[in-house]
Scaffold this motif. Structure first.
Motif, mmCIF file in Angstrom:
data_model
loop_
_atom_site.group_PDB
_atom_site.id
_atom_site.type_symbol
_atom_site.label_atom_id
_atom_site.label_comp_id
_atom_site.label_asym_id
_atom_site.label_seq_id
_atom_site.Cartn_x
_atom_site.Cartn_y
_atom_site.Cartn_z
ATOM 1 N N VAL A 1 85.668 -17.878 -53.627
ATOM 2 C CA VAL A 1 85.226 -17.745 -55.018
ATOM 3 C C VAL A 1 86.454 -17.976 -55.886
ATOM 4 O O VAL A 1 87.538 -17.473 -55.587
ATOM 5 C CB VAL A 1 84.654 -16.331 -55.289
ATOM 6 N N PRO B 1 83.412 -15.667 -62.427
ATOM 7 C CA PRO B 1 83.692 -16.261 -61.116
ATOM 8 C C PRO B 1 82.749 -17.419 -60.805
ATOM 9 O O PRO B 1 81.631 -17.488 -61.333
ATOM 10 C CB PRO B 1 83.459 -15.091 -60.144
ATOM 11 N N TRP C 1 81.279 -19.361 -57.290
ATOM 12 C CA TRP C 1 81.213 -19.456 -55.847
ATOM 13 C C TRP C 1 81.479 -20.885 -55.412
ATOM 14 O O TRP C 1 80.854 -21.816 -55.929
ATOM 15 C CB TRP C 1 79.836 -19.000 -55.372
ATOM 16 N N ARG D 1 80.995 -21.280 -48.368
ATOM 17 C CA ARG D 1 80.901 -20.229 -47.358
ATOM 18 C C ARG D 1 81.145 -20.783 -45.965
ATOM 19 O O ARG D 1 80.670 -21.867 -45.632
ATOM 20 C CB ARG D 1 79.501 -19.639 -47.446
ATOM 21 N N TRP E 1 80.038 -19.673 -42.473
ATOM 22 C CA TRP E 1 79.144 -18.759 -41.798
ATOM 23 C C TRP E 1 79.798 -18.229 -40.516
ATOM 24 O O TRP E 1 80.649 -18.885 -39.915
ATOM 25 C CB TRP E 1 77.839 -19.457 -41.434
ATOM 26 N N TYR F 1 89.833 -16.518 -54.644
ATOM 27 C CA TYR F 1 89.601 -15.353 -53.791
ATOM 28 C C TYR F 1 88.836 -15.758 -52.535
ATOM 29 O O TYR F 1 87.982 -16.653 -52.587
ATOM 30 C CB TYR F 1 88.735 -14.319 -54.509
ATOM 31 N N GLY G 1 77.437 -9.290 -49.021
ATOM 32 C CA GLY G 1 77.287 -8.718 -50.355
ATOM 33 C C GLY G 1 78.573 -8.682 -51.138
ATOM 34 O O GLY G 1 78.653 -8.038 -52.174
ATOM 35 N N PHE G 2 79.614 -9.408 -50.646
ATOM 36 C CA PHE G 2 80.888 -9.476 -51.374
ATOM 37 C C PHE G 2 81.445 -8.075 -51.635
ATOM 38 O O PHE G 2 81.931 -7.775 -52.719
ATOM 39 C CB PHE G 2 80.736 -10.218 -52.697
ATOM 40 N N ALA G 3 81.378 -7.219 -50.634
ATOM 41 C CA ALA G 3 81.897 -5.863 -50.788
ATOM 42 C C ALA G 3 83.405 -5.805 -50.614
ATOM 43 O O ALA G 3 84.048 -4.861 -51.085
ATOM 44 C CB ALA G 3 81.216 -4.931 -49.788
ATOM 45 N N TRP H 1 87.052 -8.022 -50.951
ATOM 46 C CA TRP H 1 87.708 -9.180 -51.545
ATOM 47 C C TRP H 1 89.197 -9.156 -51.231
ATOM 48 O O TRP H 1 89.792 -8.084 -51.090
ATOM 49 C CB TRP H 1 87.555 -9.166 -53.077
ATOM 50 N N GLY H 2 89.791 -10.344 -51.171
ATOM 51 C CA GLY H 2 91.237 -10.401 -51.150
ATOM 52 C C GLY H 2 91.786 -10.133 -52.538
ATOM 53 O O GLY H 2 91.029 -9.995 -53.507
ATOM 54 N N GLN H 3 93.100 -10.084 -52.630
ATOM 55 C CA GLN H 3 93.741 -9.818 -53.921
ATOM 56 C C GLN H 3 93.713 -11.032 -54.834
ATOM 57 O O GLN H 3 93.937 -10.910 -56.038
ATOM 58 C CB GLN H 3 95.190 -9.394 -53.687
ATOM 59 N N GLY H 4 93.441 -12.199 -54.250
ATOM 60 C CA GLY H 4 93.415 -13.428 -55.033
ATOM 61 C C GLY H 4 94.775 -14.091 -55.080
ATOM 62 O O GLY H 4 95.815 -13.431 -54.961
#
Lengths: 114, 107
Positions: free
Chosen positions: A37, A45, A47, A50, A52, A94, A100-102, A104-107
């Motif tokens: 993202v 943001p 997207w 992905r 999989w 990111y 569910g995108f619970a 995340w990296g720090q970006g």
């Protein structure tokens, strides 16, 4: 615990290719999907695509012609490559675990500039 | 692509006030809707998934509701730590899309 961390160059020249790595820990890439993202400064943001859990990929049609997502499960890494970068590709990129995108990296901030 | 329209774009609330943020999808998304909070320089944090399910660890003052194309996030009793930008996101159809955000500040 679950962690994701993005890495890559902070500065990319216009028309060149961006290569980013997402290194994950605390879970297996063969059990969970990972998305990329991006977010321009001050905007919502977007997207991008992905990877999989089974190795298949899905891309945002707006970026599909320029974007490639791959992985190395032995290294717990997911890769993003995007070519023909322009200034409006500048932003924070990111990776996120795709349940569910619970998580995340720090970006990582990518600036496209000459 | 499914467009997600958030309103308002910004609002300010007093401590303890109840706040609502709306999200309108350009087509039905069958409750495949998430809400995130983002603070400056930080990654988005998941608050609500499935339109109304509270993510683990998120205070119960946050709640989500809605169906079809209309969804909302409610904060019952604004706290200082609730300042930030809030985004909705649909997971119903590719490409996954986010709203443009609602900036929430303390009055």
């Amino acid at each position: 615990q679950v962690q994701l961390k993005e890495s890559g160059p902070g500065l990319v020249q216009p028309s060149e290719t961006l290569s980013l790595t997402c290194t994950v820990s605390g879970f297996s890439l063969t059990s969970y999907s990972v998305s990329w993202v991006r977010q321009p400064s001050g905007k919502g943001p977007e997207w991008m695509g992905r990877m999989w859990y089974d190795g298949d990929t899905a891309y945002n049609s707006a970026l599909k012609s320029r974007l490639s997502i791959s992985r190395d499960t032995s290294k717990n890494q997911v890769f993003l490559k995007m070519n023909s970068l322009q200034t409006d590709d500048t932003g924070t990129y990111y990776c996120t675990r795709d349940d569910g995108f619970a998580y995340w990296g720090q970006g990582t901030l990518v600036t496209v500039s000459s | 692509d499914i467009q997600m329209t958030q309103s308002p774009a910004s609002l300010s609330a007093s401590l303890g006030e109840t706040v609502s943020i709306e999200c309108l999808a350009s087509e039905g998304i069958s409750n495949s809707l998430a809400w995130y909070q983002q603070k400056p320089g930080k990654s988005p944090q998941l608050l609500i998934y499935g339109a109304s399910s509270l993510q683990d660890g998120v205070p119960s003052r946050f709640s989500g509701s809605g169906s079809g194309t209309q969804y909302s996030l409610k904060i019952s009793g604004m706290q200082p730590e609730d300042e930030g930008v809030y985004y909705c996101q649909q997971g119903y159809k590719y490409p996954l899309t986010f709203g443009s955000g609602t900036k929430l500040e303390i009055k």
